[in-house]
Design a protein around this motif. Structure first.
Motif, short mmCIF file in Angstrom:
data_model
loop_
_atom_site.label_atom_id
_atom_site.label_comp_id
_atom_site.label_asym_id
_atom_site.label_seq_id
_atom_site.Cartn_x
_atom_site.Cartn_y
_atom_site.Cartn_z
N THR A 91 0.83 -1.20 0.00
CA THR A 91 0.00 0.00 0.00
C THR A 91 0.86 1.25 0.00
N TYR A 92 0.29 2.30 -0.51
CA TYR A 92 0.92 3.62 -0.44
C TYR A 92 -0.08 4.59 0.15
N SER A 93 0.30 5.21 1.25
CA SER A 93 -0.57 6.18 1.92
C SER A 93 0.05 7.56 1.74
N SER A 94 -0.57 8.38 0.95
CA SER A 94 -0.02 9.70 0.66
C SER A 94 -0.16 10.61 1.87
N TYR A 95 0.74 11.55 2.00
CA TYR A 95 0.69 12.49 3.10
C TYR A 95 -0.15 13.71 2.71
N PRO A 96 -0.57 14.49 3.69
CA PRO A 96 -1.41 15.66 3.39
C PRO A 96 -0.75 16.58 2.37
N ALA A 100 0.39 12.72 -5.02
CA ALA A 100 0.37 11.28 -5.25
C ALA A 100 -0.85 10.65 -4.58
N LEU A 101 -1.53 9.78 -5.30
CA LEU A 101 -2.73 9.16 -4.78
C LEU A 101 -2.40 7.87 -4.03
N ALA A 102 -3.16 7.59 -2.98
CA ALA A 102 -3.00 6.33 -2.24
C ALA A 102 -3.47 5.18 -3.12
N PHE A 103 -2.82 4.02 -2.98
CA PHE A 103 -3.24 2.85 -3.74
C PHE A 103 -2.82 1.58 -3.03
N THR A 104 -3.35 0.45 -3.49
CA THR A 104 -3.07 -0.87 -2.92
C THR A 104 -2.87 -1.87 -4.05
N HIS A 105 -1.85 -2.77 -3.89
CA HIS A 105 -1.63 -3.84 -4.86
C HIS A 105 -1.43 -5.15 -4.11
#
Length: 318
Positions: A91-96, A100-105
């Protein structure tokens, strides 16, 4: 053990679908996995990638690397027929304020099931508190946090290593916080009880203003480690530490969900992201918290109260 051809095909198809964004390489070992994500979008911060609940083993401006065991990072083990599968999510959790958008693979490793395979059993090392689909743990640790404490007696001025964790099971990766901690000389808080504040204001380690207490760097998002300098409160008596643990969606953070400690000559510092140290600004005033909402209702997080103790603080000079 040998990974199946269809598993390789699945990984190749995932990599092809993601090639517009990055290049992911996955190496499924016998009891570990190596995952390398090479980021093609310069606006993404690779330190924000997570494999399950694990932080990257190493990262650079364009690459996040994970070298972890299947026993870690909240891997899900599935046994069906002749297959033994380990599944997880990158997962990628973008900061405020990030573009960049959050996503999951998905991440999957599949093997032939060994004939003598059986689930491992682990003895508990913490106090355990179950709530819904999450299980919280809270305990005293040894000096390097590698195992449970061998003693519950601490010399005045020494460090009391404390660790809390949450088993996330099938939930998305969560950040664990110590929202509030208070020391008392009773296992239950009562009207008129003498209290010593440790963490207040939704995650502000106020004890660090007068001591060397600090949050330690996270090893997993589902854990939080606290080095608490032994204080004079309740000296020589039984002391209990009452805390409120909160597991929270990393995409739903604000100044009410944080872990801040005070560093002399630097001021308040945020544990998880130095770029968001403004979340700690309210530690000097009042952090307005939002009401914790249940994960079961699809909201941001869940809280659990826990008690640690008894422990004893002694004065070596007395």
């Amino acid at each position: 053990m040998m990974a199946f051809f269809w598993q390789r095909a699945l990984l190749l198809s995932l990599a092809a679908a993601m090639s517009v964004y990055a290049d992911m390489k996955l190496d499924c070992g016998t009891d570990f996995v190596t995952l390398v994500w090479r980021e093609g979008r310069s606006r993404a911060d690779t330190s924000f990638f997570r494999l399950g609940n694990c932080f990257p083993t190493s990262f650079s401006a364009t690459e996040a690397v994970f070298r972890v065991d299947f026993d870690d990072c909240n891997f899900r083990r599935i046994v069906t027929g002749d297959l033994l599968m380990y599944t997880n999510d990158l997962t990628y959790s973008s900061y405020p304020d990030s573009d960049a958008l959050a996503f999951t693979h998905p991440v999957v490793c599949a093997y032939e099931r060994p004939e003598d395979w059986y689930p491992r059993l682990y003895p508990p090392i913490f106090n355990t508190y179950g709530f819904g689909d999450l299980v919280f743990h809270f305990g005293l640790m040894n000096a390097d946090f590698s195992g449970p404490a061998e003693s519950t007696t601490f010399a005045l001025g020494s460090f009391i290593p404390i660790m809390a964790s949450v088993e996330q099971k099938t939930h998305q990766p969560l950040l664990l916080f110590l929202e509030e901690c208070i020391a008392a000389t009773t296992p239950e808080l009562q009207p008129g009880s003498a209290l010593y504040p440790i963490i207040t204001n939704d995650g502000c380690l106020v004890d660090s203003l007068v001591s060397r207490s600090r949050f330690e760097q996270r090893q997993k998002s589902s854990e939080i480690r606290l080095s608490l300098q032994a204080f004079r409160f309740g000296l020589g008596e039984e002391v209990f530490i009452h805390c409120k643990l909160v597991a929270w969606d990393p995409n739903g953070l604000d100044n009410s969900k944080k872990a801040c400690h005070y560093v002399t000559e630097h001021g308040w510092e945020q544990l998880d992201n130095s770029a968001s140290r403004n979340l700690c600004a309210c530690c000097e005033s009042d952090c307005k918290s939002r009401r914790v909402r249940s994960l079961a209702s699809g909201k941001h997080g869940l809280a659990q109260k826990a008690v640690l103790g008894p422990l004893t603080i002694t004065d070596v000079n007395s």
